[in-house]
Design an enzyme around this catalytic site. Structure first.
Site, PDB file in Angstrom:
ATOM      1  N   LYS A  22      12.951   8.390  -2.576  1.00 48.97           N
ATOM      2  CA  LYS A  22      12.515   9.291  -3.822  1.00 48.97           C
ATOM      3  C   LYS A  22      13.345  10.369  -4.239  1.00 48.97           C
ATOM      4  CE  LYS A  22       7.756   7.424  -4.016  1.00 48.97           C
ATOM      5  NZ  LYS A  22       7.727   6.523  -2.819  1.00 48.97           N
ATOM      6  N   ARG A  39      12.530  -4.485  -6.980  1.00 49.75           N
ATOM      7  CA  ARG A  39      12.196  -5.891  -6.305  1.00 49.75           C
ATOM      8  C   ARG A  39      11.150  -6.501  -7.359  1.00 49.75           C
ATOM      9  NH1 ARG A  39       6.902  -4.257  -5.490  1.00 49.75           N
ATOM     10  NH2 ARG A  39       6.608  -2.278  -4.547  1.00 49.75           N
ATOM     11  N   HIS A  99      -4.490   5.850  -5.113  1.00 50.61           N
ATOM     12  CA  HIS A  99      -2.774   5.837  -5.853  1.00 50.61           C
ATOM     13  C   HIS A  99      -2.280   4.171  -5.627  1.00 50.61           C
ATOM     14  CE1 HIS A  99      -2.726   9.882  -5.692  1.00 50.61           C
ATOM     15  NE2 HIS A  99      -3.170  10.069  -4.499  1.00 50.61           N
TER      16      HIS A  99
END
Length: 658
Positions: A116, A297, A235
């Site tokens: 990230k 993906r 989340h």
């Protein structure tokens, strides 16, 4: 077109890939763990090969073993699905090294977007806005704590190599930072083999909006519009929809262009999703959204995009992997109606969404206009503790958002699952929630509305218990009758028939039960006015009232009553067949589900306060913290960290004040 494909995955997504591959005339090859030997995807594939024991790290994450099967079977390609190895660059490289087509992006793109922190720097250079925060490599806890202070609370700790909500913690104040950091790093290590994290500003009133992109190997990149995935718990996405409520053409174009530029920046090929967080305090605005990450993906929620575009994303993946040119341009694409997807999980909303395992004694889904069901299990299958507890994805499409939500709510209400507890009733209430219907929601919507959504302990369904007890008594009467018939060929006397026959009055007999594992007692009522018949009442329910249940499912250990999407298990109580260790009320803290005890924070003799952390159990890739139910002294630690523990197993024994 590719001649064959090995699916390096399991469950729902493996079934999904097999269906499209079969339609395209491809030979399908499945790989499976010992736990999945009888799974639906194994039955559907043209051939299937065992690759290891149940734990994913010993089977579905074994690159060398999967490549060996692909070579031995002559697989032309490998589709990784989502999860497991789908975003592992080394897997894509292993495919290329062995002359096998990887149905996904090049390994360079996976690497570029896999971390990230590096991904944020890359897209920022391409002009894509990112969330303020610390995205560097330094991981010293004191340093990260200081960065969180500089950013300003609340902050979000996120695993650098993360996804699916794993290794992510929201921190409201500085006093909670250290414990949250420790937990996030541990979960990141367990899930991704990388404990590193980044720290970002938590956006108030956040909307989670993602853009589906698609690229071929000839430089063509398009976006397939957006999905709103703001309804989340821990989340993790719960309900997804397309298009996003409140989206303007201007913002759609701006976000779509940003996503396309992010894909171009890494030379992307195939299906990918660029995820953004939008500040929704004043509606969706093109100057208030920020890049979060790119998932290299296929996404779990891809069916809603398929519904509004009419495209088959898996087919497009195969065609892109085979080197074909995209058959359309951005101008050719348009949105058709609205689609919503709900993730039906084996989990118990009444027990803080703890995963629920066991045999599926019944599994039935509705059919109807605009309804699609993607599942990887069938009745008789087992939901095991080894993998994600998804049972199915229920997708609804309509001309309008209201119609799509109506269809989804109805479909969830008609879904029958007996065995593991599910979130079906919770999902239905979520679809019907007024704020969500009105488009007034963000990622905190579920947490703010837990009570109205039926989360947490709920009153016993008295009608369901009465129906279940009646079914048990009827079953017992039938057994007694059969036993009588086996004893003699002569007809039984009506005076010896165990059906509650009597000459006068009404009487009531106690019926001991277990209701969802808890002791209870119903009343078997015999009435002359009802012609000597008997029925069962529980609590204040009327024993003679007519009511409706969705389904009654008989199982060897009891009866499942499905009513209003909620499941109640009613069992006969035998005092001579009770696991007393798991029934005591003497201060034992027990495992809430089958899983692994990964940490114990206390020692025998230690004093603890109510709410204090005692231990952590990990199940289905999620951590569950066990806390002290009262001020007490630790009397005994009954299990060691690292041990696999069964649901209900005693872990810690407390000695409370007299």
């Amino acid at each position: 077109m590719l001649e064959s494909v090995l699916i390096a995955n399991r469950g729902e997504i493996a079934c999904r890939i097999i269906r499209t591959a079969r339609r395209l005339g491809m030979r399908t090859i499945a790989v499976y763990s010992e736990a999945d030997a009888g799974a639906l995807f194994v039955q559907m594939a043209d051939e299937a090969h065992l690759i290891g024991p149940p734990p994913a790290r010993e089977s579905y994450l074994q690159i060398d073993r999967i490549i060996e099967v692909a070579k031995r079977t002559g697989a032309a390609s490998i589709h990784p699905g989502y999860g497991f190895l789908s975003e592992r660059a080394e897997f894509a490289e292993a495919c290329a090294k062995n002359g096998i087509v990887f149905v996904g992006p090049p390994s360079s793109a996976i690497k570029a977007m896999g971390l990230k922190d590096a991904a944020k720097s890359l897209v920022q250079q391409a002009g894509v806005p990112v969330v303020p925060g610390y995205h560097g490599s330094k991981q010293d806890p004191d340093f990260l704590r200081q960065k969180a202070y500089e950013i300003g609370y609340p902050v979000l700790i996120k695993a650098v190599a993360g996804g699916g909500g794993k290794g992510m913690r929201r921190v409201e104040k500085a006093a909670d930072f250290d414990a949250a950091l420790e937990s996030a790093q541990r979960e990141a290590q367990n899930s991704f083999g990388d404990p590193r994290v980044l720290v970002e500003k938590y956006i108030l009133s956040p909307r989670h909006i993602e853009i589906q992109v698609f690229a071929d190997s000839h430089g063509n990149v398009v976006h397939l519009f957006e999905r709103d995935c703001s309804l989340q718990r821990r989340h993790q996405k719960v309900i997804e929809e397309a298009p996003a409520p409140g989206m303007t053409p201007e913002m759609r174009a701006t976000m779509g262009n940003a996503a396309v530029e992010a894909a171009r920046a890494v030379g992307y090929v195939g299906a990918g999703t660029v995820e953004f967080i939008a500040d929704g305090r004043e509606g969706l605005r093109p100057d208030r959204f920020y890049f979060m990450e790119m998932n290299t993906r296929l996404q779990v929620e891809h069916p809603v995009t398929e519904a509004i575009t009419g495209l088959d994303l898996v087919e497009l993946q195969f065609r892109a992997a085979a080197g074909e040119v995209l058959p359309f341009s951005q101008e050719d694409l348009a949105i058709d109606g609205h689609a919503v997807e709900a993730r039906l999980y084996a989990e118990d909303p009444e027990k803080e969404f703890l995963p629920s395992t066991g045999k599926l004694w019944a599994l039935e889904f509705p059919e109807g206009e605009g309804i699609r069901i993607d599942t990887g299990v069938e009745a008789g299958a087992d939901v095991t503790p080894y993998y994600d507890p998804m049972i199915a994805k229920v997708i609804a499409h309509g001309e309008t958002r209201e119609e799509a939500l109506d269809r989804l709510a109805a479909a969830l209400g008609e879904t029958i699952v007996a065995g593991p507890k599910t979130n079906a009733a919770f999902l239905k209430k979520l679809c019907e929630a007024q704020g969500f219907r009105a488009g007034q929601f963000d990622t905190g919507f579920i947490d703010r509305n837990l009570e109205s959504l039926g989360v947490g302990p709920q009153p016993v369904d008295e009608v369901a218990v009465s129906f279940g007890a009646s079914a048990l008594i009827s079953r017992q009467i039938e057994r007694l009758r059969m036993a009588e018939l086996q004893k003699s060929d002569e007809p039984s006397s009506p005076w010896s028939t165990p059906d509650g026959f009597q000459l006068l009055g009404t009487r009531s007999v106690g019926v001991p039960l277990l209701v969802d594992g808890e002791r209870a007692e119903a009343r078997e009522v015999f009435s002359r006015e009802h012609h000597g018949a008997s029925t069962v009442a529980y609590g204040e329910s009327d024993p003679w009232a007519e009511d409706v249940v969705d389904r009654e499912v008989d199982a060897p250990h009891g009866v499942y009553i499905i009513r209003n999407g909620r499941q109640t298990l009613v069992q006969p109580f035998d005092p001579f067949d009770v696991d007393l260790e798991h029934m005591d009320e003497g201060g034992a803290v027990k495992a809430p589900m089958h899983g692994k005890l990964i940490a114990v924070f206390v020692q025998p003799g230690e004093r603890v306060e109510k709410g204090q952390r005692l231990a952590i159990v990990e199940a289905m890739k999620m951590e569950h913290v066990l806390v002290a139910p009262a001020d007490a002294e630790i009397a005994e630690i009954a299990a060691e960290p690292g041990a696999q523990v069964a649901e209900g197993a005693r872990l810690i024994v407390l000695k409370t004040e007299e």
